[in-house]
Design a protein around this motif. Structure first.
Motif, PDB file in Angstrom:
ATOM      1  N   LEU A  92       0.822  -1.239   0.190  1.00 27.24           N
ATOM      2  CA  LEU A  92      -0.028  -0.020  -0.049  1.00 27.24           C
ATOM      3  C   LEU A  92       1.072   1.025   0.060  1.00 27.24           C
ATOM      4  O   LEU A  92       0.467   2.416  -0.728  1.00 27.24           O
ATOM      5  CB  LEU A  92      -0.815  -0.126   1.258  1.00 27.24           C
ATOM      6  CG  LEU A  92      -1.976  -0.945   1.045  1.00 27.24           C
ATOM      7  CD1 LEU A  92      -2.368  -1.114   2.376  1.00 27.24           C
ATOM      8  CD2 LEU A  92      -2.996  -0.744   0.198  1.00 27.24           C
ATOM      9  N   ALA A  93       2.148   1.355   0.847  1.00 32.33           N
ATOM     10  CA  ALA A  93       3.050   2.287   0.605  1.00 32.33           C
ATOM     11  C   ALA A  93       3.346   2.559  -0.789  1.00 32.33           C
ATOM     12  O   ALA A  93       3.591   3.641  -1.282  1.00 32.33           O
ATOM     13  CB  ALA A  93       3.909   2.145   1.664  1.00 32.33           C
ATOM     14  N   PHE A  94       3.778   1.712  -1.545  1.00 37.45           N
ATOM     15  CA  PHE A  94       4.138   1.554  -2.835  1.00 37.45           C
ATOM     16  C   PHE A  94       2.958   2.179  -3.854  1.00 37.45           C
ATOM     17  O   PHE A  94       3.374   2.870  -4.681  1.00 37.45           O
ATOM     18  CB  PHE A  94       4.925   0.476  -3.354  1.00 37.45           C
ATOM     19  CG  PHE A  94       6.351   0.417  -3.333  1.00 37.45           C
ATOM     20  CD1 PHE A  94       7.261   0.671  -4.219  1.00 37.45           C
ATOM     21  CD2 PHE A  94       7.094  -0.090  -2.124  1.00 37.45           C
ATOM     22  CE1 PHE A  94       8.661   0.680  -3.935  1.00 37.45           C
ATOM     23  CE2 PHE A  94       8.196  -0.511  -1.907  1.00 37.45           C
ATOM     24  CZ  PHE A  94       9.111   0.234  -2.621  1.00 37.45           C
TER      25      PHE A  94
ATOM     26  N   ALA B 235      -4.917  -2.550   6.845  1.00 38.98           N
ATOM     27  CA  ALA B 235      -3.735  -2.783   7.043  1.00 38.98           C
ATOM     28  C   ALA B 235      -3.091  -2.203   8.443  1.00 38.98           C
ATOM     29  O   ALA B 235      -2.443  -2.761   9.034  1.00 38.98           O
ATOM     30  CB  ALA B 235      -2.739  -2.372   6.030  1.00 38.98           C
ATOM     31  N   ALA B 236      -3.454  -0.917   8.682  1.00 41.89           N
ATOM     32  CA  ALA B 236      -3.097  -0.378  10.052  1.00 41.89           C
ATOM     33  C   ALA B 236      -3.235  -1.216  11.240  1.00 41.89           C
ATOM     34  O   ALA B 236      -2.857  -1.385  12.243  1.00 41.89           O
ATOM     35  CB  ALA B 236      -3.270   1.065  10.030  1.00 41.89           C
ATOM     36  N   LEU B 237      -4.760  -1.585  11.008  1.00 42.85           N
ATOM     37  CA  LEU B 237      -5.453  -2.418  12.245  1.00 42.85           C
ATOM     38  C   LEU B 237      -4.829  -3.626  12.328  1.00 42.85           C
ATOM     39  O   LEU B 237      -4.330  -4.020  13.591  1.00 42.85           O
ATOM     40  CB  LEU B 237      -6.663  -2.503  11.844  1.00 42.85           C
ATOM     41  CG  LEU B 237      -7.591  -3.370  13.259  1.00 42.85           C
ATOM     42  CD1 LEU B 237      -7.566  -2.743  14.379  1.00 42.85           C
ATOM     43  CD2 LEU B 237      -9.107  -3.645  12.511  1.00 42.85           C
TER      44      LEU B 237
ATOM     45  N   PRO C 166      -9.871   2.419   2.167  1.00 46.26           N
ATOM     46  CA  PRO C 166     -10.109   1.296   3.223  1.00 46.26           C
ATOM     47  C   PRO C 166      -9.343   0.364   3.475  1.00 46.26           C
ATOM     48  O   PRO C 166      -9.072  -0.385   4.537  1.00 46.26           O
ATOM     49  CB  PRO C 166     -11.519   0.765   2.381  1.00 46.26           C
ATOM     50  CG  PRO C 166     -11.916   1.700   1.541  1.00 46.26           C
ATOM     51  CD  PRO C 166     -10.731   2.416   1.287  1.00 46.26           C
ATOM     52  N   PHE C 167      -8.335  -0.149   2.457  1.00 48.05           N
ATOM     53  CA  PHE C 167      -7.048  -0.860   2.792  1.00 48.05           C
ATOM     54  C   PHE C 167      -6.109  -0.398   3.622  1.00 48.05           C
ATOM     55  O   PHE C 167      -5.544  -1.333   4.313  1.00 48.05           O
ATOM     56  CB  PHE C 167      -6.639  -1.237   1.176  1.00 48.05           C
ATOM     57  CG  PHE C 167      -7.378  -1.863   0.273  1.00 48.05           C
ATOM     58  CD1 PHE C 167      -7.560  -3.396   0.269  1.00 48.05           C
ATOM     59  CD2 PHE C 167      -8.113  -1.334  -0.532  1.00 48.05           C
ATOM     60  CE1 PHE C 167      -8.270  -4.101  -0.608  1.00 48.05           C
ATOM     61  CE2 PHE C 167      -9.082  -1.988  -1.777  1.00 48.05           C
ATOM     62  CZ  PHE C 167      -9.079  -3.425  -1.466  1.00 48.05           C
ATOM     63  N   VAL C 168      -5.754   0.726   3.378  1.00 47.48           N
ATOM     64  CA  VAL C 168      -5.057   1.366   4.378  1.00 47.48           C
ATOM     65  C   VAL C 168      -5.548   1.389   5.873  1.00 47.48           C
ATOM     66  O   VAL C 168      -4.725   0.985   6.742  1.00 47.48           O
ATOM     67  CB  VAL C 168      -4.725   2.826   4.149  1.00 47.48           C
ATOM     68  CG1 VAL C 168      -4.137   3.424   5.147  1.00 47.48           C
ATOM     69  CG2 VAL C 168      -4.113   2.930   2.739  1.00 47.48           C
TER      70      VAL C 168
END
Length: 442
Positions: free
Chosen positions: A38-40, A221-223, A216-218
């Protein structure tokens, strides 16, 4: 498997089977890799957007467009320098969680900014810079993951994480043309823009979908990072970590990683614009985004495949093959940078894909070399530092390509300059690491 309580593990020694928990190590790898992907995506979403901006009413010059693709690279490299030193300070759990949440700033910002052609250019430059947060994350995520694995597995583990993470570049360039084609969120997050692919032809597109779709994916992922990640008890402050800069091998590996990842990230950022500028003047010119995703896809796959090979044969010899391959592939590209017809376009794409392939191989092999050259804490720092400097690839390649074209009328001289740099690194790797009797065989 029961998760250890708290954030910091009490002890961790991956070289001792009795004190290593492989389940936790691999779980850390996969969750951090999801976050890294997700960062990329965030880092390179600008490269997927800029080729559409002129056709929806944004009036920017070619140099201005190249600067928009350059800013994430400038930020990514600069922020990676900071993120390099954070793993022993914040630990994996806090670092991955909060770094991922920061991606919401550029994703939401771009989603609203592209909906109005009155958005000032400086605002887009700032948002392009903030997209570099995604690039910065790499230099925190990769070193912290390296702490979890024994040396015998680090080539494979780091190649998997970086290679799959690199897929984010290909994913965003592949998904963007599709996701902007319909009202994904209805009218909830804004209406369409008018896209004019050719004079007299127009259609609605929703550019904001290119960034909103990832929000939503971010959050997920953080959770996952907060709930399931833990931190290895390797601690050091900023000052203690500066010792890596007194070792010449830090600087040699930095140059090698600019050759490999700098090429991967740099060409990933400018590939759509290269296609547009070199072949866009012909009748029936190709849509850059139909082909641009192939470069980072090939580079990501080759990085993953090269990981186990480096564990078996060593990183230095694989880096040597990579350097030779990048040099020859760049030479091949120059045969098609002054085209006379669209018939040369497939050969241009093929030559560029070879550059991506060998750059991906070198990305894996250099990350195998560093843990073999340095002890664990220093290796993590060097991985982060070299990744930081390599992340300037989009900035350097975008600006150099833009001004080379402006000065000479083509990109040929740009590739010749790169070939000189590739030849230098071919020698450095051979002399220090690959030849018989080398100072640091690895």
């Amino acid at each position: 498997m029961t998760l250890p309580k708290g954030t910091w593990l009490k002890e961790w020694n991956p070289e001792d089977p009795e004190r290593w928990n492989p389940g936790l190590a691999w779980r850390t790898l996969w969750i951090t890799t999801f976050n890294l992907t997700l960062a990329f995506i965030t880092w390179f979403v600008v490269s997927a957007l800029v080729v559409r901006l002129p056709k929806v009413g944004f009036e920017f010059s070619t140099v201005q467009l190249f600067w928009l693709t350059a800013m994430p690279g400038l930020a990514g490299g600069t922020l990676r320098i900071v993120w390099t030193f954070l793993p022993p300070i914040l630990g994996t759990r806090h670092l991955v969680t909060f770094s991922t949440l920061l991606l919401l700033i550029p994703l939401l910002g771009w989603g609203f900014a592209v909906q109005s052609t009155q958005t000032p250019y400086w605002v887009l430059l700032l948002l392009a810079f903030l997209a570099g947060i995604g690039g910065g994350n790499f230099s925190g995520f990769m070193p912290s993951t390296s702490y979890f694995f024994p040396k015998r597995l680090q080539g494979t583990a780091l190649a998997l994480q970086a290679g799959i993470g690199n897929f984010g570049v290909s994913v965003v360039q592949f998904v963007t043309p599709w996701v902007i084609g319909f009202a994904l969120f209805g009218t909830l997050l804004g209406g369409p823009q008018t896209f004019t692919p050719a004079p007299g032809v127009s259609q609605p597109i929703w550019l904001q979908n290119a960034t909103f779709v990832w929000v939503p994916f971010v959050l997920v992922a953080a959770l996952l990072a907060w709930v399931y990640l833990r931190s290895v008890p390797i601690r050091a402050n900023f000052r203690e970590q500066f010792d890596i800069f007194r070792d010449k091998h830090t600087w040699v590996m930095t140059s090698l990683y600019i050759m490999t990842f700098g090429s991967f990230s740099g060409f990933s950022a400018i590939f759509p614009l290269l296609i547009r500028e070199v072949y866009g003047g012909f009748a029936g010119a190709p849509d850059p985004l139909r082909y641009a995703f192939l470069g980072p896809l090939v580079g990501s796959v080759s990085r993953i495949l090269a990981g186990p090979i480096t564990d078996r044969f060593g990183g230095a010899i694989v880096t040597q093959v990579s350097a030779i391959g990048i040099f020859l592939s760049a030479l091949l590209v120059t045969l098609y940078t002054r085209p006379t017809s669209l018939e040369q376009f497939p050969f241009f794409v093929l030559a560029m894909l070879l550059v991506f392939f060998f750059a991906g191989v070198g990305n894996a092999s250099t990350f195998k070399q560093m843990p073999m050259i340095f002890p664990p804490r220093q290796a993590g720092g060097v991985i982060g530092w070299t990744a930081a400097i390599g992340a300037y690839g989009p900035f350097l390649f975008s600006t150099l390509a833009a001004y080379t074209q402006q000065a000479t009328g083509s990109f040929t001289a740009f590739f010749y300059g790169l070939m000189v740099f590739y030849a230098l690194n071919l020698f450095l790797n051979w002399y220090y690491y690959a030849r018989r009797g080398a100072e640091k065989p690895c």
